[in-house]
Design a protein around this motif. Structure first.
Motif, PDB file in Angstrom:
ATOM      1  N   MET A   1       0.807  -1.103   0.008  1.00 50.59           N
ATOM      2  CA  MET A   1      -0.100   0.265  -0.035  1.00 50.59           C
ATOM      3  C   MET A   1       0.770   1.215   0.051  1.00 50.59           C
ATOM      4  O   MET A   1       1.982   1.310   0.891  1.00 50.59           O
ATOM      5  N   ASN A   2       0.570   2.243  -0.725  1.00 50.31           N
ATOM      6  CA  ASN A   2       1.406   3.400  -0.700  1.00 50.31           C
ATOM      7  C   ASN A   2       0.573   4.446  -0.068  1.00 50.31           C
ATOM      8  O   ASN A   2      -0.539   5.169  -0.659  1.00 50.31           O
ATOM      9  N   TYR A   3       0.916   4.558   1.242  1.00 55.68           N
ATOM     10  CA  TYR A   3       0.141   5.348   2.101  1.00 55.68           C
ATOM     11  C   TYR A   3       0.116   6.779   1.649  1.00 55.68           C
ATOM     12  O   TYR A   3      -0.673   7.560   1.952  1.00 55.68           O
ATOM     13  N   VAL A  71      -6.395  -3.511   2.805  1.00 55.32           N
ATOM     14  CA  VAL A  71      -5.224  -3.370   3.552  1.00 55.32           C
ATOM     15  C   VAL A  71      -4.734  -4.612   4.042  1.00 55.32           C
ATOM     16  O   VAL A  71      -3.497  -4.800   4.010  1.00 55.32           O
ATOM     17  N   LEU A  72      -5.596  -5.555   4.632  1.00 55.11           N
ATOM     18  CA  LEU A  72      -5.002  -6.875   5.087  1.00 55.11           C
ATOM     19  C   LEU A  72      -4.629  -7.776   3.920  1.00 55.11           C
ATOM     20  O   LEU A  72      -3.503  -8.376   4.022  1.00 55.11           O
ATOM     21  N   PHE A  73      -5.184  -7.791   2.885  1.00 55.00           N
ATOM     22  CA  PHE A  73      -4.954  -8.263   1.704  1.00 55.00           C
ATOM     23  C   PHE A  73      -3.528  -8.022   1.086  1.00 55.00           C
ATOM     24  O   PHE A  73      -2.376  -8.888   0.900  1.00 55.00           O
ATOM     25  N   LEU A  74      -3.196  -6.408   1.281  1.00 54.59           N
ATOM     26  CA  LEU A  74      -1.806  -6.189   0.746  1.00 54.59           C
ATOM     27  C   LEU A  74      -0.826  -6.834   1.738  1.00 54.59           C
ATOM     28  O   LEU A  74       0.311  -6.769   1.372  1.00 54.59           O
ATOM     29  N   HIS A  75      -1.021  -6.393   2.910  1.00 56.63           N
ATOM     30  CA  HIS A  75      -0.044  -6.900   3.956  1.00 56.63           C
ATOM     31  C   HIS A  75       0.098  -8.382   4.185  1.00 56.63           C
ATOM     32  O   HIS A  75       1.244  -8.749   4.354  1.00 56.63           O
ATOM     33  N   LYS A  76      -0.722  -9.123   3.652  1.00 53.16           N
ATOM     34  CA  LYS A  76      -0.640 -10.606   3.585  1.00 53.16           C
ATOM     35  C   LYS A  76       0.116 -10.951   2.382  1.00 53.16           C
ATOM     36  O   LYS A  76       0.963 -11.891   2.422  1.00 53.16           O
ATOM     37  N   HIS A  77      -0.137 -10.410   1.136  1.00 49.13           N
ATOM     38  CA  HIS A  77       0.499 -10.809  -0.037  1.00 49.13           C
ATOM     39  C   HIS A  77       1.245  -9.767  -0.468  1.00 49.13           C
ATOM     40  O   HIS A  77       0.743  -8.491  -1.002  1.00 49.13           O
ATOM     41  N   LYS A  78       2.644  -9.881  -0.318  1.00 46.61           N
ATOM     42  CA  LYS A  78       3.497  -8.476  -0.608  1.00 46.61           C
ATOM     43  C   LYS A  78       4.300  -8.850  -2.191  1.00 46.61           C
ATOM     44  O   LYS A  78       4.835  -7.714  -2.550  1.00 46.61           O
ATOM     45  N   ASN A  79       4.270 -10.143  -2.564  1.00 50.37           N
ATOM     46  CA  ASN A  79       5.108 -10.025  -3.853  1.00 50.37           C
ATOM     47  C   ASN A  79       3.927  -9.818  -5.076  1.00 50.37           C
ATOM     48  O   ASN A  79       3.910 -10.729  -5.846  1.00 50.37           O
ATOM     49  N   HIS A  81       3.240  -7.396  -8.620  1.00 53.62           N
ATOM     50  CA  HIS A  81       3.488  -6.490  -9.464  1.00 53.62           C
ATOM     51  C   HIS A  81       3.310  -5.193  -9.074  1.00 53.62           C
ATOM     52  O   HIS A  81       2.295  -5.035  -8.144  1.00 53.62           O
ATOM     53  N   LYS A  82       4.220  -4.063  -9.279  1.00 55.36           N
ATOM     54  CA  LYS A  82       4.097  -2.914  -8.544  1.00 55.36           C
ATOM     55  C   LYS A  82       2.746  -2.050  -8.879  1.00 55.36           C
ATOM     56  O   LYS A  82       2.082  -1.188  -8.114  1.00 55.36           O
ATOM     57  N   LEU A  83       2.034  -2.435  -9.867  1.00 54.40           N
ATOM     58  CA  LEU A  83       0.755  -1.929 -10.252  1.00 54.40           C
ATOM     59  C   LEU A  83      -0.159  -2.182  -9.234  1.00 54.40           C
ATOM     60  O   LEU A  83      -1.183  -1.247  -9.075  1.00 54.40           O
ATOM     61  N   VAL A  84      -0.284  -3.225  -8.718  1.00 46.00           N
ATOM     62  CA  VAL A  84      -1.457  -3.814  -7.731  1.00 46.00           C
ATOM     63  C   VAL A  84      -1.484  -2.760  -6.661  1.00 46.00           C
ATOM     64  O   VAL A  84      -2.348  -2.243  -6.249  1.00 46.00           O
ATOM     65  N   PRO A  85      -0.388  -2.645  -5.698  1.00 43.84           N
ATOM     66  CA  PRO A  85      -0.549  -1.762  -4.667  1.00 43.84           C
ATOM     67  C   PRO A  85      -0.843  -0.341  -4.900  1.00 43.84           C
ATOM     68  O   PRO A  85      -1.635   0.583  -4.291  1.00 43.84           O
ATOM     69  N   TYR A  86      -0.299   0.310  -6.260  1.00 42.92           N
ATOM     70  CA  TYR A  86      -0.884   1.447  -6.682  1.00 42.92           C
ATOM     71  C   TYR A  86      -2.263   1.658  -6.973  1.00 42.92           C
ATOM     72  O   TYR A  86      -3.064   2.539  -6.461  1.00 42.92           O
ATOM     73  N   SER A  87      -2.950   0.579  -7.756  1.00 46.12           N
ATOM     74  CA  SER A  87      -4.132   0.630  -7.982  1.00 46.12           C
ATOM     75  C   SER A  87      -5.117   0.548  -6.866  1.00 46.12           C
ATOM     76  O   SER A  87      -6.097   1.310  -6.703  1.00 46.12           O
ATOM     77  N   LEU A  88      -4.543  -0.372  -5.733  1.00 47.82           N
ATOM     78  CA  LEU A  88      -5.590  -0.499  -4.631  1.00 47.82           C
ATOM     79  C   LEU A  88      -5.221   0.721  -3.848  1.00 47.82           C
ATOM     80  O   LEU A  88      -6.432   1.107  -3.005  1.00 47.82           O
ATOM     81  N   SER A  89      -3.985   1.551  -3.735  1.00 53.23           N
ATOM     82  CA  SER A  89      -4.101   2.844  -3.047  1.00 53.23           C
ATOM     83  C   SER A  89      -5.100   3.870  -3.656  1.00 53.23           C
ATOM     84  O   SER A  89      -5.646   4.438  -2.728  1.00 53.23           O
ATOM     85  N   LEU A  90      -4.911   3.941  -4.898  1.00 53.99           N
ATOM     86  CA  LEU A  90      -6.080   4.927  -5.619  1.00 53.99           C
ATOM     87  C   LEU A  90      -7.366   4.555  -4.889  1.00 53.99           C
ATOM     88  O   LEU A  90      -8.050   5.207  -4.827  1.00 53.99           O
TER      89      LEU A  90
END
Length: 146
Positions: A1-3, A71-79, A81-90
């Motif tokens: 997650m990109n806080y 938030v839980l999903f991203l903390h549990k699964h960290k590996n 592609h960089k697009l996933v945390p950015y899209s979920l952060s948006l």
């Protein structure tokens, strides 16, 4: 997650809504490009396109549930592609922006009005862009990344 991205979206969204509320009366519209793009202050008590009107508590609880799940999903699964945390952060930033409105005001402040589409705000743009990026990843990149 990109806080930092989440915080930026929330700040831009809330600042723009405060500005609209301080300068416009409800349903007041100012043409930027006549009959194409207006700024129109709308109080949306529903979801997208005004559906499920006056279901404030439902939207608050669902938004908290979705944000928590992401938030839980991203903390549990960290590996990812960089697009996933950015899209979920948006998506999370936009969800928080609209959640603040629902909790604080009982409705969401919308103001971008293209006349052929329901009126929307920065939080809505963030959610849609995040969903499009996530869809792009799932359709085109997930098979390459895994």
């Amino acid at each position: 997650m990109n806080y930092l991205l989440v915080l930026l979206i929330v700040i831009l969204d809330q600042a723009s809504k405060v500005m609209v509320q301080s300068k416009f009366l409800v349903n007041e519209s100012v043409p930027i490009i006549k009959n194409i793009f207006h700024l129109t202050y709308v109080q949306n008590v529903g979801a997208a396109f005004g559906i499920l009107k006056n279901q404030k508590m439902f939207f608050i609880l669902m938004t908290i549930f979705v944000i928590g799940g992401i938030v839980l999903f991203l903390h549990k699964h960290k590996n990812w592609h960089k697009l996933v945390p950015y899209s979920l952060s948006l998506i999370v930033g936009g969800a928080i922006g609209n959640l603040i409105d629902r909790v604080r005001l009982g409705y969401v402040v919308d103001f971008f009005d293209f006349r052929i589409w329901p009126v929307f705000n920065i939080a809505d743009i963030s959610i849609v862009v995040g969903a499009v990026l996530l869809s792009y990843y799932l359709i085109f990149l997930d098979k390459v990344h895994n």
